[in-house]
Design a protein around this motif. Structure first.
Motif, PDB file in Angstrom:
ATOM      1  N   PHE A   1       0.824  -1.207   0.000  1.00 58.73           N
ATOM      2  CA  PHE A   1       0.000   0.000   0.000  1.00 58.73           C
ATOM      3  C   PHE A   1       0.859   1.257   0.000  1.00 58.73           C
ATOM      4  CE2 PHE A   1      -3.143  -2.960   2.124  1.00 58.73           C
ATOM      5  CZ  PHE A   1      -3.903  -3.133   0.979  1.00 58.73           C
ATOM      6  N   ALA A   2       1.914   1.261   0.777  1.00 61.48           N
ATOM      7  CA  ALA A   2       2.803   2.426   0.837  1.00 61.48           C
ATOM      8  C   ALA A   2       3.482   2.658  -0.515  1.00 61.48           C
ATOM      9  CB  ALA A   2       3.850   2.233   1.934  1.00 61.48           C
ATOM     10  N   LYS A   3       3.915   1.599  -1.156  1.00 65.68           N
ATOM     11  CA  LYS A   3       4.614   1.703  -2.439  1.00 65.68           C
ATOM     12  C   LYS A   3       3.753   2.383  -3.498  1.00 65.68           C
ATOM     13  CE  LYS A   3       6.839  -1.150  -5.989  1.00 65.68           C
ATOM     14  NZ  LYS A   3       7.279  -2.509  -6.342  1.00 65.68           N
ATOM     15  N   PHE A   4       2.431   2.189  -3.439  1.00 64.18           N
ATOM     16  CA  PHE A   4       1.543   2.712  -4.466  1.00 64.18           C
ATOM     17  C   PHE A   4       0.746   3.942  -4.018  1.00 64.18           C
ATOM     18  CE2 PHE A   4       2.640  -1.515  -5.806  1.00 64.18           C
ATOM     19  CZ  PHE A   4       2.923  -1.313  -7.150  1.00 64.18           C
ATOM     20  N   GLY A   5       1.171   4.565  -2.928  1.00 67.63           N
ATOM     21  CA  GLY A   5       0.575   5.833  -2.509  1.00 67.63           C
ATOM     22  C   GLY A   5      -0.814   5.726  -1.917  1.00 67.63           C
ATOM     23  N   ALA A   6      -1.119   4.609  -1.279  1.00 70.93           N
ATOM     24  CA  ALA A   6      -2.444   4.391  -0.708  1.00 70.93           C
ATOM     25  C   ALA A   6      -2.643   5.191   0.576  1.00 70.93           C
ATOM     26  CB  ALA A   6      -2.645   2.909  -0.413  1.00 70.93           C
ATOM     27  N   GLU A   7      -3.870   5.624   0.772  1.00 74.44           N
ATOM     28  CA  GLU A   7      -4.267   6.299   2.018  1.00 74.44           C
ATOM     29  C   GLU A   7      -5.526   5.612   2.536  1.00 74.44           C
ATOM     30  OE1 GLU A   7      -5.983  10.581   3.613  1.00 74.44           O
ATOM     31  OE2 GLU A   7      -5.514  10.339   1.485  1.00 74.44           O
ATOM     32  N   PHE A   8      -5.450   5.070   3.749  1.00 77.56           N
ATOM     33  CA  PHE A   8      -6.607   4.403   4.337  1.00 77.56           C
ATOM     34  C   PHE A   8      -7.611   5.440   4.818  1.00 77.56           C
ATOM     35  CE2 PHE A   8      -3.766   0.909   4.185  1.00 77.56           C
ATOM     36  CZ  PHE A   8      -4.565  -0.226   4.170  1.00 77.56           C
ATOM     37  N   LEU A   9      -8.844   5.321   4.347  1.00 78.37           N
ATOM     38  CA  LEU A   9      -9.928   6.197   4.778  1.00 78.37           C
ATOM     39  C   LEU A   9     -10.822   5.495   5.791  1.00 78.37           C
ATOM     40  CD1 LEU A   9     -10.902   7.716   1.313  1.00 78.37           C
ATOM     41  CD2 LEU A   9      -9.296   8.619   3.005  1.00 78.37           C
ATOM     42  N   VAL A  10     -10.983   4.191   5.617  1.00 78.74           N
ATOM     43  CA  VAL A  10     -11.791   3.370   6.532  1.00 78.74           C
ATOM     44  C   VAL A  10     -11.044   2.062   6.710  1.00 78.74           C
ATOM     45  CG1 VAL A  10     -13.969   2.117   6.834  1.00 78.74           C
ATOM     46  CG2 VAL A  10     -13.961   4.352   5.693  1.00 78.74           C
TER      47      VAL A  10
ATOM     48  N   PRO B   1      -3.907   7.424  -5.748  1.00 77.65           N
ATOM     49  CA  PRO B   1      -3.851   8.604  -6.609  1.00 77.65           C
ATOM     50  C   PRO B   1      -4.637   8.448  -7.914  1.00 77.65           C
ATOM     51  CG  PRO B   1      -1.672   8.124  -5.736  1.00 77.65           C
ATOM     52  CD  PRO B   1      -2.563   6.973  -5.359  1.00 77.65           C
ATOM     53  N   ASP B   2      -4.717   7.214  -8.424  1.00 78.63           N
ATOM     54  CA  ASP B   2      -5.454   6.974  -9.668  1.00 78.63           C
ATOM     55  C   ASP B   2      -5.747   5.480  -9.807  1.00 78.63           C
ATOM     56  OD1 ASP B   2      -3.074   5.746 -10.874  1.00 78.63           O
ATOM     57  OD2 ASP B   2      -2.344   7.801 -11.077  1.00 78.63           O
ATOM     58  N   LEU B   3      -6.571   5.159 -10.795  1.00 79.23           N
ATOM     59  CA  LEU B   3      -7.007   3.777 -11.008  1.00 79.23           C
ATOM     60  C   LEU B   3      -5.825   2.866 -11.353  1.00 79.23           C
ATOM     61  CD1 LEU B   3      -9.646   2.147 -11.020  1.00 79.23           C
ATOM     62  CD2 LEU B   3      -9.831   2.619 -13.456  1.00 79.23           C
ATOM     63  N   ALA B   4      -4.892   3.359 -12.128  1.00 80.50           N
ATOM     64  CA  ALA B   4      -3.739   2.532 -12.516  1.00 80.50           C
ATOM     65  C   ALA B   4      -2.938   2.104 -11.291  1.00 80.50           C
ATOM     66  CB  ALA B   4      -2.842   3.293 -13.492  1.00 80.50           C
ATOM     67  N   ARG B   5      -2.722   3.012 -10.351  1.00 81.77           N
ATOM     68  CA  ARG B   5      -1.942   2.635  -9.161  1.00 81.77           C
ATOM     69  C   ARG B   5      -2.725   1.693  -8.254  1.00 81.77           C
ATOM     70  NH1 ARG B   5       1.475   8.061  -7.895  1.00 81.77           N
ATOM     71  NH2 ARG B   5       0.037   9.020  -9.358  1.00 81.77           N
ATOM     72  N   ALA B   6      -4.031   1.852  -8.189  1.00 81.61           N
ATOM     73  CA  ALA B   6      -4.844   0.913  -7.403  1.00 81.61           C
ATOM     74  C   ALA B   6      -4.730  -0.485  -7.988  1.00 81.61           C
ATOM     75  CB  ALA B   6      -6.296   1.366  -7.372  1.00 81.61           C
ATOM     76  N   ARG B   7      -4.818  -0.573  -9.306  1.00 83.03           N
ATOM     77  CA  ARG B   7      -4.712  -1.863  -9.995  1.00 83.03           C
ATOM     78  C   ARG B   7      -3.296  -2.422  -9.852  1.00 83.03           C
ATOM     79  NH1 ARG B   7      -6.050  -0.163 -14.738  1.00 83.03           N
ATOM     80  NH2 ARG B   7      -8.271  -0.485 -14.493  1.00 83.03           N
ATOM     81  N   ASP B   8      -2.293  -1.562 -10.060  1.00 82.83           N
ATOM     82  CA  ASP B   8      -0.902  -2.020  -9.948  1.00 82.83           C
ATOM     83  C   ASP B   8      -0.596  -2.545  -8.548  1.00 82.83           C
ATOM     84  OD1 ASP B   8      -0.521  -1.308 -12.590  1.00 82.83           O
ATOM     85  OD2 ASP B   8       0.595   0.537 -12.122  1.00 82.83           O
ATOM     86  N   CYS B   9      -1.176  -1.912  -7.549  1.00 81.92           N
ATOM     87  CA  CYS B   9      -0.977  -2.378  -6.178  1.00 81.92           C
ATOM     88  C   CYS B   9      -1.516  -3.793  -6.021  1.00 81.92           C
ATOM     89  CB  CYS B   9      -1.649  -1.428  -5.182  1.00 81.92           C
ATOM     90  SG  CYS B   9      -1.434  -1.935  -3.459  1.00 81.92           S
TER      91      CYS B   9
ATOM     92  N   GLY C   1      -7.530 -18.891   2.653  1.00 76.69           N
ATOM     93  CA  GLY C   1      -8.182 -19.780   3.594  1.00 76.69           C
ATOM     94  C   GLY C   1      -8.438 -19.164   4.960  1.00 76.69           C
ATOM     95  N   ALA C   2      -7.889 -17.979   5.211  1.00 77.49           N
ATOM     96  CA  ALA C   2      -8.045 -17.335   6.521  1.00 77.49           C
ATOM     97  C   ALA C   2      -9.230 -16.377   6.569  1.00 77.49           C
ATOM     98  CB  ALA C   2      -6.778 -16.565   6.892  1.00 77.49           C
ATOM     99  N   CYS C   3      -9.753 -16.031   5.372  1.00 82.49           N
ATOM    100  CA  CYS C   3     -10.849 -15.053   5.350  1.00 82.49           C
ATOM    101  C   CYS C   3     -11.659 -15.189   4.073  1.00 82.49           C
ATOM    102  CB  CYS C   3     -10.286 -13.633   5.446  1.00 82.49           C
ATOM    103  SG  CYS C   3      -9.398 -13.107   3.962  1.00 82.49           S
ATOM    104  N   GLU C   4     -12.793 -14.548   4.089  1.00 78.83           N
ATOM    105  CA  GLU C   4     -13.599 -14.346   2.889  1.00 78.83           C
ATOM    106  C   GLU C   4     -13.448 -12.873   2.562  1.00 78.83           C
ATOM    107  OE1 GLU C   4     -18.289 -14.247   1.587  1.00 78.83           O
ATOM    108  OE2 GLU C   4     -17.695 -15.354   3.382  1.00 78.83           O
ATOM    109  N   ALA C   5     -12.985 -12.563   1.355  1.00 79.38           N
ATOM    110  CA  ALA C   5     -12.747 -11.166   0.992  1.00 79.38           C
ATOM    111  C   ALA C   5     -13.407 -10.842  -0.344  1.00 79.38           C
ATOM    112  CB  ALA C   5     -11.251 -10.896   0.904  1.00 79.38           C
ATOM    113  N   HIS C   6     -13.973  -9.653  -0.414  1.00 80.34           N
ATOM    114  CA  HIS C   6     -14.537  -9.097  -1.646  1.00 80.34           C
ATOM    115  C   HIS C   6     -13.827  -7.766  -1.842  1.00 80.34           C
ATOM    116  CE1 HIS C   6     -17.838 -12.014  -1.523  1.00 80.34           C
ATOM    117  NE2 HIS C   6     -17.772 -11.833  -0.225  1.00 80.34           N
ATOM    118  N   VAL C   7     -13.128  -7.620  -2.968  1.00 84.26           N
ATOM    119  CA  VAL C   7     -12.357  -6.403  -3.222  1.00 84.26           C
ATOM    120  C   VAL C   7     -12.756  -5.853  -4.584  1.00 84.26           C
ATOM    121  CG1 VAL C   7     -10.046  -5.419  -3.485  1.00 84.26           C
ATOM    122  CG2 VAL C   7     -10.413  -7.306  -1.874  1.00 84.26           C
ATOM    123  N   VAL C   8     -13.007  -4.559  -4.638  1.00 87.12           N
ATOM    124  CA  VAL C   8     -13.321  -3.879  -5.896  1.00 87.12           C
ATOM    125  C   VAL C   8     -12.529  -2.580  -5.928  1.00 87.12           C
ATOM    126  CG1 VAL C   8     -15.353  -2.718  -4.937  1.00 87.12           C
ATOM    127  CG2 VAL C   8     -15.202  -3.069  -7.383  1.00 87.12           C
ATOM    128  N   ILE C   9     -12.101  -2.183  -7.121  1.00 87.61           N
ATOM    129  CA  ILE C   9     -11.525  -0.848  -7.263  1.00 87.61           C
ATOM    130  C   ILE C   9     -12.468  -0.043  -8.140  1.00 87.61           C
ATOM    131  CG2 ILE C   9      -9.120  -1.477  -6.852  1.00 87.61           C
ATOM    132  CD1 ILE C   9      -8.635  -1.469  -9.845  1.00 87.61           C
TER     133      ILE C   9
END
Length: 99
Positions: free
Chosen positions: A28-37, A59-67, A82-90
């Motif tokens: 997350f740090a490498k791609f400029g992510a900022e946690f809001l929630v 910062p943009d969709l490309a960096r979210a995808r690249d991350c 196997g440790a969780c059920e996750a749903h992720v969308v960008i």
């Protein structure tokens, strides 16, 4: 234009999930992510109840995808298999109506 990573997660094995939590911040740090929630109190008004809700701004969709597809994130993600059920969308953010 900013993009947002929206994740809903239910953890079934906290010990295994801890490996993900230890590795993911580097990606997350490498791609400029900022946690809001990240976790916190929530109320499910519609749909299935999931434990954790996360919203991360990039910062943009490309960096979210690249991350997501980065070596760093995929290594972290493998730890949570196997440790969780996750749903992720960008999603691209709405443009500023004043511009």
């Amino acid at each position: 234009m900013s993009a947002y990573w929206i994740a809903h997660v239910t953890v079934h094995d906290p010990a295994a999930y801890a490996g993900y939590q230890a590795l993911a911040p580097a990606a997350f740090a490498k791609f400029g992510a900022e946690f809001l929630v990240r976790g916190g109190a929530s109320e499910t008004l519609e749909g299935p109840v999931l434990q954790r809700h996360v919203v991360i701004r990039f910062p943009d969709l490309a960096r979210a995808r690249d991350c997501f597809y980065s070596r760093e994130y995929q290594e972290a993600r493998a730890c949570r298999d196997g440790a969780c059920e996750a749903h992720v969308v960008i999603v691209e953010g709405a443009s500023d109506p004043s511009s």
